[in-house]
Design a protein around this motif. Structure first.
Motif, PDB file in Angstrom:
ATOM      1  N   TYR A  54       0.829  -1.281  -0.051  1.00 29.40           N
ATOM      2  CA  TYR A  54       0.141  -0.120  -0.010  1.00 29.40           C
ATOM      3  C   TYR A  54       0.784   1.129   0.019  1.00 29.40           C
ATOM      4  CZ  TYR A  54      -3.899  -3.132   1.318  1.00 29.40           C
ATOM      5  OH  TYR A  54      -4.958  -4.095   1.684  1.00 29.40           O
ATOM      6  N   CYS A  55       0.875   1.953  -0.966  1.00 26.57           N
ATOM      7  CA  CYS A  55       1.783   3.103  -1.228  1.00 26.57           C
ATOM      8  C   CYS A  55       3.213   2.822  -1.068  1.00 26.57           C
ATOM      9  CB  CYS A  55       1.316   4.193  -0.246  1.00 26.57           C
ATOM     10  SG  CYS A  55       2.264   5.664  -0.547  1.00 26.57           S
ATOM     11  N   TRP A  56       3.483   1.789  -1.705  1.00 27.49           N
ATOM     12  CA  TRP A  56       4.880   1.004  -1.915  1.00 27.49           C
ATOM     13  C   TRP A  56       5.527   0.934  -0.622  1.00 27.49           C
ATOM     14  CZ3 TRP A  56       3.011   5.394  -4.478  1.00 27.49           C
ATOM     15  CH2 TRP A  56       2.875   5.222  -5.690  1.00 27.49           C
ATOM     16  N   GLN A  57       4.853   0.414   0.377  1.00 24.61           N
ATOM     17  CA  GLN A  57       5.434  -0.160   1.726  1.00 24.61           C
ATOM     18  C   GLN A  57       4.268  -1.217   2.377  1.00 24.61           C
ATOM     19  OE1 GLN A  57       6.527   2.292   5.081  1.00 24.61           O
ATOM     20  NE2 GLN A  57       7.250   3.949   3.702  1.00 24.61           N
ATOM     21  N   LEU A  58       4.892  -2.208   3.300  1.00 27.29           N
ATOM     22  CA  LEU A  58       3.768  -2.790   3.933  1.00 27.29           C
ATOM     23  C   LEU A  58       2.561  -1.984   4.318  1.00 27.29           C
ATOM     24  CD1 LEU A  58       5.799  -5.064   6.311  1.00 27.29           C
ATOM     25  CD2 LEU A  58       4.232  -5.862   4.555  1.00 27.29           C
ATOM     26  N   PRO A  59       1.627  -2.533   4.281  1.00 28.53           N
ATOM     27  CA  PRO A  59       0.236  -2.081   4.716  1.00 28.53           C
ATOM     28  C   PRO A  59       0.436  -1.507   6.285  1.00 28.53           C
ATOM     29  CG  PRO A  59      -0.459  -3.748   3.530  1.00 28.53           C
ATOM     30  CD  PRO A  59       0.857  -3.958   3.542  1.00 28.53           C
ATOM     31  N   HIS A  60      -0.177  -0.570   6.755  1.00 27.87           N
ATOM     32  CA  HIS A  60       0.333  -0.244   7.955  1.00 27.87           C
ATOM     33  C   HIS A  60      -0.498  -1.082   8.936  1.00 27.87           C
ATOM     34  CE1 HIS A  60       0.803   4.446   7.421  1.00 27.87           C
ATOM     35  NE2 HIS A  60       1.681   3.818   6.633  1.00 27.87           N
ATOM     36  N   ILE A  61      -1.508  -1.595   8.700  1.00 23.60           N
ATOM     37  CA  ILE A  61      -2.159  -2.694   9.617  1.00 23.60           C
ATOM     38  C   ILE A  61      -1.198  -3.984   9.999  1.00 23.60           C
ATOM     39  CG2 ILE A  61      -4.518  -1.791   9.354  1.00 23.60           C
ATOM     40  CD1 ILE A  61      -4.851  -4.157   7.358  1.00 23.60           C
ATOM     41  N   VAL A  62      -0.636  -4.372   8.707  1.00 23.03           N
ATOM     42  CA  VAL A  62       0.535  -5.544   8.813  1.00 23.03           C
ATOM     43  C   VAL A  62       1.817  -5.024   9.582  1.00 23.03           C
ATOM     44  CG1 VAL A  62       1.671  -7.282   7.382  1.00 23.03           C
ATOM     45  CG2 VAL A  62      -0.519  -6.457   6.725  1.00 23.03           C
ATOM     46  N   LYS A 157      16.639  -3.951  -7.520  1.00 19.85           N
ATOM     47  CA  LYS A 157      17.335  -2.382  -7.990  1.00 19.85           C
ATOM     48  C   LYS A 157      16.507  -1.567  -7.891  1.00 19.85           C
ATOM     49  CE  LYS A 157      20.329  -0.059 -11.474  1.00 19.85           C
ATOM     50  NZ  LYS A 157      20.836   0.062 -12.521  1.00 19.85           N
ATOM     51  N   VAL A 158      16.613  -0.280  -7.011  1.00 19.90           N
ATOM     52  CA  VAL A 158      15.571   0.587  -6.764  1.00 19.90           C
ATOM     53  C   VAL A 158      16.210   1.924  -7.140  1.00 19.90           C
ATOM     54  CG1 VAL A 158      14.530   2.072  -4.978  1.00 19.90           C
ATOM     55  CG2 VAL A 158      15.171  -0.547  -4.672  1.00 19.90           C
ATOM     56  N   GLY A 159      15.073   2.698  -8.132  1.00 23.85           N
ATOM     57  CA  GLY A 159      15.693   3.948  -8.666  1.00 23.85           C
ATOM     58  C   GLY A 159      15.219   5.096  -7.762  1.00 23.85           C
ATOM     59  N   VAL A 160      15.649   6.245  -8.239  1.00 22.03           N
ATOM     60  CA  VAL A 160      15.563   7.293  -7.389  1.00 22.03           C
ATOM     61  C   VAL A 160      13.977   7.791  -7.045  1.00 22.03           C
ATOM     62  CG1 VAL A 160      15.818   9.926  -7.477  1.00 22.03           C
ATOM     63  CG2 VAL A 160      17.914   8.597  -8.210  1.00 22.03           C
ATOM     64  N   ARG A 161      13.424   7.373  -8.328  1.00 23.98           N
ATOM     65  CA  ARG A 161      11.811   7.880  -8.061  1.00 23.98           C
ATOM     66  C   ARG A 161      11.230   6.675  -7.135  1.00 23.98           C
ATOM     67  NH1 ARG A 161       7.457   5.169 -10.340  1.00 23.98           N
ATOM     68  NH2 ARG A 161       5.632   6.100 -10.495  1.00 23.98           N
ATOM     69  N   GLU A 162      11.625   5.461  -7.209  1.00 23.99           N
ATOM     70  CA  GLU A 162      10.817   4.647  -6.381  1.00 23.99           C
ATOM     71  C   GLU A 162      11.426   4.817  -4.807  1.00 23.99           C
ATOM     72  OE1 GLU A 162      10.346   0.487  -8.603  1.00 23.99           O
ATOM     73  OE2 GLU A 162      12.632   1.095  -8.355  1.00 23.99           O
ATOM     74  N   LYS A 163      12.662   5.578  -4.734  1.00 20.05           N
ATOM     75  CA  LYS A 163      13.095   5.988  -3.465  1.00 20.05           C
ATOM     76  C   LYS A 163      12.267   6.942  -2.856  1.00 20.05           C
ATOM     77  CE  LYS A 163      17.864   4.231  -3.733  1.00 20.05           C
ATOM     78  NZ  LYS A 163      19.210   4.690  -3.533  1.00 20.05           N
ATOM     79  N   ILE A 164      11.798   7.825  -3.682  1.00 19.32           N
ATOM     80  CA  ILE A 164      11.102   9.068  -3.238  1.00 19.32           C
ATOM     81  C   ILE A 164       9.539   8.725  -2.706  1.00 19.32           C
ATOM     82  CG2 ILE A 164       9.961  11.167  -4.012  1.00 19.32           C
ATOM     83  CD1 ILE A 164      12.697  11.697  -5.633  1.00 19.32           C
ATOM     84  N   ILE A 165       8.996   7.583  -3.694  1.00 13.82           N
ATOM     85  CA  ILE A 165       7.424   7.606  -3.535  1.00 13.82           C
ATOM     86  C   ILE A 165       7.382   6.544  -2.489  1.00 13.82           C
ATOM     87  CG2 ILE A 165       6.899   8.133  -6.020  1.00 13.82           C
ATOM     88  CD1 ILE A 165       6.892   4.989  -6.292  1.00 13.82           C
ATOM     89  N   SER A 166       8.667   5.843  -2.290  1.00 16.95           N
ATOM     90  CA  SER A 166       8.444   4.944  -0.973  1.00 16.95           C
ATOM     91  C   SER A 166       8.929   5.431   0.386  1.00 16.95           C
ATOM     92  CB  SER A 166       9.362   3.652  -1.319  1.00 16.95           C
ATOM     93  OG  SER A 166       8.986   3.041  -2.420  1.00 16.95           O
ATOM     94  N   SER A 167       9.304   6.617   0.222  1.00 22.61           N
ATOM     95  CA  SER A 167       9.830   7.297   1.614  1.00 22.61           C
ATOM     96  C   SER A 167       8.907   7.284   2.648  1.00 22.61           C
ATOM     97  CB  SER A 167      10.214   8.705   1.251  1.00 22.61           C
ATOM     98  OG  SER A 167       9.240   9.440   0.896  1.00 22.61           O
ATOM     99  N   SER A 168       9.181   7.366   3.953  1.00 24.32           N
ATOM    100  CA  SER A 168       7.848   7.496   4.977  1.00 24.32           C
ATOM    101  C   SER A 168       7.285   8.619   4.946  1.00 24.32           C
ATOM    102  CB  SER A 168       8.763   7.461   6.339  1.00 24.32           C
ATOM    103  OG  SER A 168       9.468   6.199   6.498  1.00 24.32           O
TER     104      SER A 168
END
Length: 249
Positions: A54-62, A157-168
């Motif tokens: 969910y939004c490029w991370q584990l769901p908060h409930i999990v 492999k994680v690109g710059v865009r993926e790092k940004i959208i996955s950020s906390s």
């Protein structure tokens, strides 16, 4: 032990497929999440967490459930995450979770499955969904092989865009701005069956005068809207005329 959470069936399919391939048991976390059951879990085999992103991370409930649950036995933890396009940098946050829980992080696999987030995207028709699931088999098999052999899942492999959208920051902001139930409503085709109540992992829905009402607490799993037998639930104007999705396998 394979522990999985699913909204519309993708992660359940992947978890059971991996279970078959490695000869391990699967356990659906739905009731534990719904009842906030944090009782201890023990396994002699590695823990394998299978979940959507969910939004490029584990769901908060999990994430919150893992943080609050005591695990004993094997210390190795694998993560197998489903997505419609990319899991972003979710592995980084899974690794941090392992550090917090005392797990040995064994990697995070990305499994591309049919899109179900119809509050924002289009879900595929069944024929296309089956094609996507068929293409996912090689990634599922590769993850299962690593788990079976006790090997690390290779890092994605994680690109710059993926790092940004996955950020906390991005993840937390997305939840605050978009993840709520204010836009849900039912059409006149609703029959008041209550299925939406039973499939909500957060107990966020109740029937009032025979129609579902949402209390604002939501994780956007899409279970209520996609599993409605009459397709009577809508999310604002985002879901209108869109196909609903549940895993066809």
């Amino acid at each position: 032990m394979i522990l999985y959470y699913t909204g519309t069936g993708n992660s359940e399919y992947v978890a059971k497929r991996i279970g078959e391939l490695i000869g391990d048991s699967t356990r659906n976390l739905f009731e534990r999440l719904k009842t906030k059951d944090y009782s201890a879990v023990d396994s002699e085999k590695p823990f394998v967490f299978v979940s959507p992103t969910y939004c490029w991370q584990l769901p908060h409930i999990v994430r919150d459930w893992v943080e609050n649950t005591e695990f004993s036995g094997n210390k190795n933890a694998y993560f197998v995450l489903t997505c419609g396009d990319s899991i972003g940098n979710a592995g980084k946050f899974a690794e941090r979770l392992c550090e917090k829980k005392g797990f040995q992080y064994m990697g995070c696999a990305q499994i591309i499955m049919p899109e179900n987030y119809i509050a924002m995207f289009d879900a595929p028709q069944e024929k296309k969904a089956l094609e996507i699931i068929e293409k996912s088999q090689s990634a599922i098999d590769a993850a299962a092989n690593c788990i079976k052999n006790g090997e690390q899942i290779p890092s994605k492999k994680v690109g710059v865009r993926e790092k940004i959208i996955s950020s906390s920051f991005f993840n937390d902001s997305f939840y605050k701005v978009f993840v709520h139930s204010d836009k849900y409503y039912t059409a006149d085709s609703c029959i008041g069956c209550g299925l939406c109540v039973s499939v909500c992992p957060l107990n966020s829905i109740e029937l009032k005068d025979g129609r579902p009402k949402w209390n604002g607490n939501c994780t956007h799993c899409m279970a209520c809207i996609c599993r409605c037998p009459k397709e009577a639930i809508e999310y604002g104007n985002k879901s209108r005329k869109k196909p609903r999705y549940t895993c066809p396998r």
